[in-house]
Design a protein around this motif. Sequence first.
Motif, PDB file in Angstrom:
ATOM      1  N   THR A 121      12.080  90.278  10.928  1.00 47.56           N
ATOM      2  CA  THR A 121      12.084  90.243   9.472  1.00 47.56           C
ATOM      3  C   THR A 121      13.508  90.074   8.958  1.00 47.56           C
ATOM      4  N   THR A 123      15.334  90.123   5.082  1.00 45.52           N
ATOM      5  CA  THR A 123      15.226  90.230   3.632  1.00 45.52           C
ATOM      6  C   THR A 123      16.541  89.834   2.972  1.00 45.52           C
ATOM      7  N   CYS A 174      14.808  92.799  -3.479  1.00 39.70           N
ATOM      8  CA  CYS A 174      14.478  92.571  -2.074  1.00 39.70           C
ATOM      9  C   CYS A 174      13.342  91.569  -1.986  1.00 39.70           C
ATOM     10  N   GLN A 176      11.467  88.748   1.088  1.00 40.35           N
ATOM     11  CA  GLN A 176      11.400  88.293   2.472  1.00 40.35           C
ATOM     12  C   GLN A 176      11.721  86.803   2.554  1.00 40.35           C
ATOM     13  N   GLY A 181       7.320  87.897   8.034  1.00 39.54           N
ATOM     14  CA  GLY A 181       8.027  89.155   7.842  1.00 39.54           C
ATOM     15  C   GLY A 181       7.226  90.095   6.962  1.00 39.54           C
ATOM     16  N   CYS A 184       9.148  93.540   2.059  1.00 35.28           N
ATOM     17  CA  CYS A 184       9.437  92.872   0.780  1.00 35.28           C
ATOM     18  C   CYS A 184       8.838  91.469   0.722  1.00 35.28           C
ATOM     19  N   GLU A 185       7.644  91.308   1.237  1.00 34.68           N
ATOM     20  CA  GLU A 185       7.015  89.980   1.221  1.00 34.68           C
ATOM     21  C   GLU A 185       5.870  89.945   0.222  1.00 34.68           C
TER      22      GLU A 185
END
Length: 314
Positions: A121, A123, A174, A176, A181, A184-185
């Motif tokens: 991931t 961010t 934040c 992604q 990921g 924060c997606e």
Amino acid sequence: MHKAAFIASGLFLLIAPAVAADLPLKAVTPKPPNLWQIEVGARYWYSIGRTAYDLHTSGARSSPVISRLDYHNMSTHSGEVFFRIDSPTKFFVKGYGGYGGITGGTMNDEDFPPFFNGPYTKTESQTRGFLGYANLDLGYSFYESHPVNAEPRLRLGAFVGYHYLGEMAHAWGCRQTEPGGQICEGAGALAGNVKVITERDILHSVRAGAVADLWFTPALKLTVDAAYTYSDVRAFDTHYFTFGTEPSRGYGHGFQLETVMSYAVTPNANVGIGARYWHTGINDFTEPAGGGAGQAQTYQVDRYGTFIQSSFKF
């Protein structure tokens, strides 16, 4: 009448030296040159900063990286004051101090599998913050060459000194940036007005180096300053939504470079333009852990930029 004037003039030339010899003479003492030289001024510095470090899985730096934080492209506007005092014995003191605001930049937070519970991931957050710094050097000018115009064509000096750097960067928002990921997606992204992470770094450094001043003309001067640094670094990483604040400490090596081209618009007033680059790299950086050896980190701080200045010499 002309003959009488000629005789009178001759008598005056014969008598004047005898009369002058009887008159008291006032000694004429030449004014001593001012061997002290003092320069004070102000600068505006625009710089780009980066603070980045890797966190390893154990206390060994050879262990795999589990997480990476990278604060980069941090544009900063700073104002500073500076001075230099040269003594008749060729010893000198110089220094500067400044403060500025970090107005933009990006922070990337990476987590790596399989140590992170999930896929890779990465961010992205936006950064803003503050910067403060100060420097003080004591040195000696061990060489000077003097052309006929009374200005030294070349002056070389060596110095030792202390440097302080304090930086605080806040990461806002934040999102992604990697497909798959899980932080924060999508709907879990955080808005740019939400503070997610704060990085506070304090560097105390000793430095040793050399400085060269080259006068192309009595008014046009190039100054080059280079120093090796050894730093005690303390960092405080605060994650507001997870583990809170974790301190780290380490020691490392680096260098600082600075060059200035200045021009004397009057015998006392100068203007100039310059560039500066700071680098500190730390390998023995450890995040303490209760009852354990701690988590090893590799860490670096870089800052570079250009400045304009004006100064007054007396």
